[in-house]
Design an enzyme around this catalytic site. Structure first.
Site, mmCIF file in Angstrom:
data_model
loop_
_atom_site.group_PDB
_atom_site.id
_atom_site.type_symbol
_atom_site.label_atom_id
_atom_site.label_comp_id
_atom_site.label_asym_id
_atom_site.label_seq_id
_atom_site.Cartn_x
_atom_site.Cartn_y
_atom_site.Cartn_z
ATOM 1 N N SER A 153 0.873 -1.173 0.000
ATOM 2 C CA SER A 153 0.000 0.000 0.000
ATOM 3 C C SER A 153 0.903 1.213 0.000
ATOM 4 C CB SER A 153 -0.881 0.018 1.253
ATOM 5 O OG SER A 153 -1.532 1.268 1.414
ATOM 6 N N TYR A 166 -1.212 -0.829 10.962
ATOM 7 C CA TYR A 166 -1.397 -1.122 9.541
ATOM 8 C C TYR A 166 -0.203 -0.616 8.732
ATOM 9 C CZ TYR A 166 -3.656 -1.070 4.914
ATOM 10 O OH TYR A 166 -3.962 -1.258 3.575
#
Length: 262
Positions: A153, A166
């Site tokens: 990501s 995350y």
């Protein structure tokens, strides 16, 4: 020795290759699996929801005009992942491509996490892809050919507020990808990553409908819009193809320019 230039395979075709895409029941995983199948790969898709996975496999099969296999299992279950990869490689005779796409989201300040909650998120987002890559690489090495593709990501490169666990997991995936690129290159296996930006997937549906957030997207993303889910597919096909045979240890960012804007 052969290379992409001397191969009779048409450019960006994956005929004869076998691929597993995790988290492919919907969203970006579905689009990458569909793109690989349309490029000729024999594709297996993974997810936890068997009914959703069967429906996704049927839709990709219809589009690609050759069967797509559904492999329902939880990637955090290491034994199930090992068994699924071994079974796929045994049934197909090989495994060429692993797209480690599964990722859980739990975006909260670090002060809100218990150690158990943090461990659970890291187990799904980092440890599970690590172990699946290990299992896949063992089968790929037997044929001296493989493509390990890790979906990270842009959160692995730039951080949002109140999103530390995350972000740490995604940054860890980037490090893992680079380590695998070094460890397995002499076995004919490349390791690369795709770092998506903001895509209008089912998961982001609420934000896509939010007018205020759409204003943020318009300002923050140079192309001025959300990514369309199908736009991720070609990135996976490229990294899986013979044309990417000398691309190793690279993060292909697909974010409309978001991470380069000041």
């Amino acid at each position: 020795m052969t290379d992409a230039a001397s191969s009779p395979r048409p450019p960006f075709r994956l005929d004869g290759r076998v691929a597993l895409v995790t988290g492919a029941g919907r969203g970006l995983g579905f689009e990458m699996a569909k793109a690989l199948a349309l490029a000729g790969a024999r594709v297996a898709i993974n997810g936890r929801d068997a009914a959703r996975l069967d429906d996704a496999a049927a839709r990709i099969t219809e589009a690609a005009r050759h069967p797509v296999r559904a492999l329902p299992f939880d990637v955090a279950d290491m034994a199930a992942g090992r068994e699924a990869i071994a079974g796929l490689a045994r049934d197909e005779g090989r495994l060429d491509i692993l797209v480690n796409n599964v990722g859980a989201r739990d975006r909260r300040p670090l002060s809100d996490f218990t150690p158990t909650e943090a461990e659970r998120l890291i187990a799904t987002d980092l440890l599970a892809p690590m172990m699946l890559a290990r299992e896949a690489a063992a089968h790929m090495a037997a044929h001296r050919h493989g493509r390990l593709i890790t979906v990270t990501s842009i959160a692995g490169h730039v951080a949002n507020r109140h999103d530390p666990v995350y972000t740490a997991a995604k940054a860890g995936l980037t490090g893992l990808m680079r380590a695998l690129a070094v460890d397995h290159a002499r076995e004919g296996i490349t390791s690369n990553a795709i770092a998506p930006g903001m895509f209008a997937t089912e998961t982001n549906e609420g934000l896509v409908r939010d007018a205020r957030f759409s204003e943020f997207v318009d300002i923050r993303v140079p192309v001025g819009r959300w990514g369309r889910p199908h736009e991720i597919g070609a990135a996976a096909v490229f990294l899986a193809s013979d044309e990417a045979s000398f691309v190793n240890g690279h993060v292909l960012t697909v974010d409309g320019g978001q991470t380069v804007r000041m």
